[in-house]
Scaffold this motif. Structure first.
Motif, short mmCIF file in Angstrom:
data_model
loop_
_atom_site.label_atom_id
_atom_site.label_comp_id
_atom_site.label_asym_id
_atom_site.label_seq_id
_atom_site.Cartn_x
_atom_site.Cartn_y
_atom_site.Cartn_z
N SER A 187 0.83 -1.22 0.00
CA SER A 187 0.00 0.00 0.00
C SER A 187 0.85 1.26 0.00
CB SER A 187 -0.92 0.00 1.21
OG SER A 187 -1.78 -1.12 1.18
N ALA A 188 2.03 1.16 0.61
CA ALA A 188 2.91 2.33 0.68
C ALA A 188 3.58 2.63 -0.66
CB ALA A 188 3.98 2.10 1.75
N MET A 189 3.55 1.68 -1.57
CA MET A 189 4.13 1.91 -2.90
C MET A 189 3.26 2.88 -3.69
SD MET A 189 5.45 -1.86 -4.11
CE MET A 189 6.90 -2.63 -3.40
N LYS A 190 3.86 3.57 -4.64
CA LYS A 190 3.18 4.62 -5.38
C LYS A 190 1.94 4.10 -6.10
CE LYS A 190 4.08 8.36 -8.66
NZ LYS A 190 5.08 8.99 -9.56
N GLU A 191 2.05 2.94 -6.73
CA GLU A 191 0.94 2.38 -7.50
C GLU A 191 0.28 1.20 -6.81
OE1 GLU A 191 1.89 1.75 -11.65
OE2 GLU A 191 3.36 3.36 -11.60
#
Length: 586
Positions: free
Chosen positions: A464-468
């Motif tokens: 979830s913390a990733m950009k996409e």
């Protein structure tokens, strides 16, 4: 080579069309010198311009028709060869997918890559030329000889000397080149292996300052391949000067004796010109054959390597359909349909090919649904090997492994593996999105199922913390995520499948203790109806298991829960004392 070319059967109409077009082209090429002879002897000598224009126009028509046939034949031969290459690669890939780990070890990954790419390309290249030349070259040679004899039989005796010399040269050079072409492909395997090890192990190489050593390894393999290639090319390069030397001396002989026969009135100028054209066609047809002899030895070596893979039968195969049905009927009669995920090892022994000692000896235990069975032991004790017996990566030598009460050897591999969620020791991710990697375990998984699997595997937060988010791209080999993240995504991939049996092969080794504990707690709730087998190095990972199997040198050194083993198993106590303090043990 011939065996491999049986794969041309789906393209038989294309091959037939190429052969017919090449035949028509060859007939046109053989007819042109005769027309030229008529223009000289009947048109120019007799001063008949109308005849010259008429036959000249006819020559243009024949030449144009031959050119059209040549273009279409080239197009069709390229299509047929490309289609053959595509089908052979697919056939080889599908065949290799059925190999056991033993066959992979026997051939080697680098060699399989070379055989699937470079070797098939070699055969495909030669096939393109063969389709054009295997009819064109013999026809041009035989037709040229016939037409030359029809022009002047006595002058044609020169071919009695020339042709055996050329054929002998081609044969000798081809025989010397074939072993070297085979060696080139083997040395190409070696180069690929060194390069692959260098690229995949670049971090280790740099950390140990072994770049110079690896450069020397690559340079040695590269030089070995280069030297062999130069040697074989030197041999093959000698063919063309021999051909040209013989051709030029032949022309001198034809012009010399042809001039004498013209002076004696036995031969006309146009006939001599036609004879020279036919001699050139014969020579060039032999040059085409010599070119084939340059390429065919290498393609033959490649074809042998391809056939070696295609002829290799996997050691592990599905039983016959009748046996499968009988097994299903017996299962119903025994009333074992309720055993979803029940795993049983019955006196199992296994040895790797060529090994001095068995990897497993007399292993017997059972793992039931709703229970967690842990396997622990020292390095090389056979933990991962034991787990590999369940999905039939290897077959047992003695005893039996049963899933749902049925011997795994009596089950279709696809049916068996559909019951299993396997998380390997070395986490493997594929190029694509996180979504696609998790969905690899279940193609029709919904977004809700993917999110749930990620949460249980403790992967949701970092994804979830990733950009996409779940649409974030995973680089080749998962190089853009950490080792622990790779392991959690691998676990999520197995969880989304909701299998009957979970196999965790030291799948928590890259996790910190906090994440490890949270993951095991979440797994316990998620796998209440499944059988869970965990291979682990850390005692903290297995302490809460319902059953712990202790392995020592491929044998069972103890079975029980943590408390029972602490009392009864010396091997287990040694493992525990090496990892935990006295306070933690207490």
């Amino acid at each position: 080579m011939i065996k491999l070319l049986k794969g041309l059967k789906p393209f038989r109409w294309g091959v037939a069309a190429v052969l017919i077009l090449v035949f028509l082209q060859s007939m046109g090429d053989l007819y042109l010198p005769t027309l030229m002879s008529d223009i000289v002897d009947k048109g120019i000598v007799q001063g008949d311009r109308a005849y010259i224009w008429r036959i000249g126009a006819y020559m243009l028509l024949v030449a144009g028709g031959g050119a059209l046939c040549s273009v279409i034949a080239s197009y069709l031969s390229a299509r047929v060869a490309a289609g053959f290459g595509r089908n052979t690669r697919s056939r080889m890939f599908e065949h290799v997918e059925n190999f056991t780990l033993h066959e992979f070890d026997k051939l080697g990954t680098a060699s399989l890559i070379t055989r699937t790419t470079n070797d098939i390309t070699q055969v495909q290249t030669v096939l393109t030329m063969m389709l054009r030349m295997m009819v064109g070259a013999p026809m041009m040679m035989i037709g040229g000889i016939i037409m030359a004899v029809s022009e002047d039989a006595k002058l044609s005796l020169i071919f009695v000397i020339v042709i055996p010399v050329l054929v002998g040269a081609i044969f000798l050079i081809g025989m010397k080149g074939l072993p070297l072409f085979k060696a080139i492909q083997v040395k190409l395997d070696t180069l690929n292996r060194v390069l692959r090890e260098h690229l995949t192990g670049i971090r280790v190489i740099r950390s140990f300052n072994r770049i110079e050593h690896e450069n020397k390894r690559f340079t040695a393999a590269n030089k070995d391949l280069t030297d062999t290639a130069i040697k074989v090319n030197k041999i093959m390069a000698g063919l063309m000067p021999i051909m040209m030397l013989v051709m030029n001396f032949s022309m001198i002989g034809i012009l010399y004796y042809g001039g004498i026969r013209i002076g004696d009135g036995d031969l006309q100028v146009g006939s001599l010109m036609a004879f020279i054209q036919y001699a050139m066609q014969i020579m060039f047809s032999l040059i085409m054959v010599s070119m084939m002899f340059v390429l065919i030895p290498r393609a033959s070596a490649s074809a042998l390597r391809i056939n070696e893979v295609l002829d290799m039968q996997p050691e592990i195969v599905d039983p016959a359909s009748g046996a499968l049905q009988a097994t299903a009927d017996a299962k119903k009669q025994d009333g074992r349909d309720g055993l979803r995920g029940y795993v049983e090892f019955d006196n199992v022994s296994f040895s790797y090919p060529g090994a001095e000692q068995p990897a497993l000896s007399g292993i017997s235990f059972s793992a039931r649904p709703g229970e967690i069975t842990a396997i622990i032991g020292g390095t090389g004790s056979g933990k991962s090997t034991l787990l590999s017996m369940i999905p039939r990566f290897y077959d047992v030598i003695e005893g039996a492994v049963r899933v749902d009460g049925v011997d795994v050897r009596e089950m279709a591999q696809e049916d068996l593996r559909s019951k299993i969620g396997y998380i390997p020791q070395k986490a493997v991710l594929f190029t694509g999105t996180i979504n696609e990697n998790i969905r690899y375990g279940k193609e029709d998984a919904t977004d809700e199922e993917i999110i749930h699997a990620a949460k249980v595997a403790q992967a949701y937060d970092f994804v979830s913390a990733m950009k996409e988010g779940f649409d974030s791209q995973i680089a080749q080999g998962g190089s853009n995520v950490s080792g622990g993240q790779k392991q959690r995504l691998s676990i999520a991939r197995a969880l989304v499948r909701k299998p009957e049996v979970y196999l965790f092969d030291d799948s928590f080794s890259a996790l910190d203790f906090k994440t490890d504990a949270k993951l095991r707690a979440a797994l316990k709730e998620e796998t209440t109806e499944s059988t869970v087998l965990i291979v682990a190095q850390r005692v903290s990972t297995v302490m809460d298991a319902d059953r712990i199997i202790v392995l020592d040198e491929g044998r069972v050194a103890g079975i029980g829960n943590h408390r029972e083993l602490m009392e009864n198993s010396e091997v287990y106590r040694e493992i525990v004392s090496s990892q935990l303090s006295e306070e933690e043990i207490a």
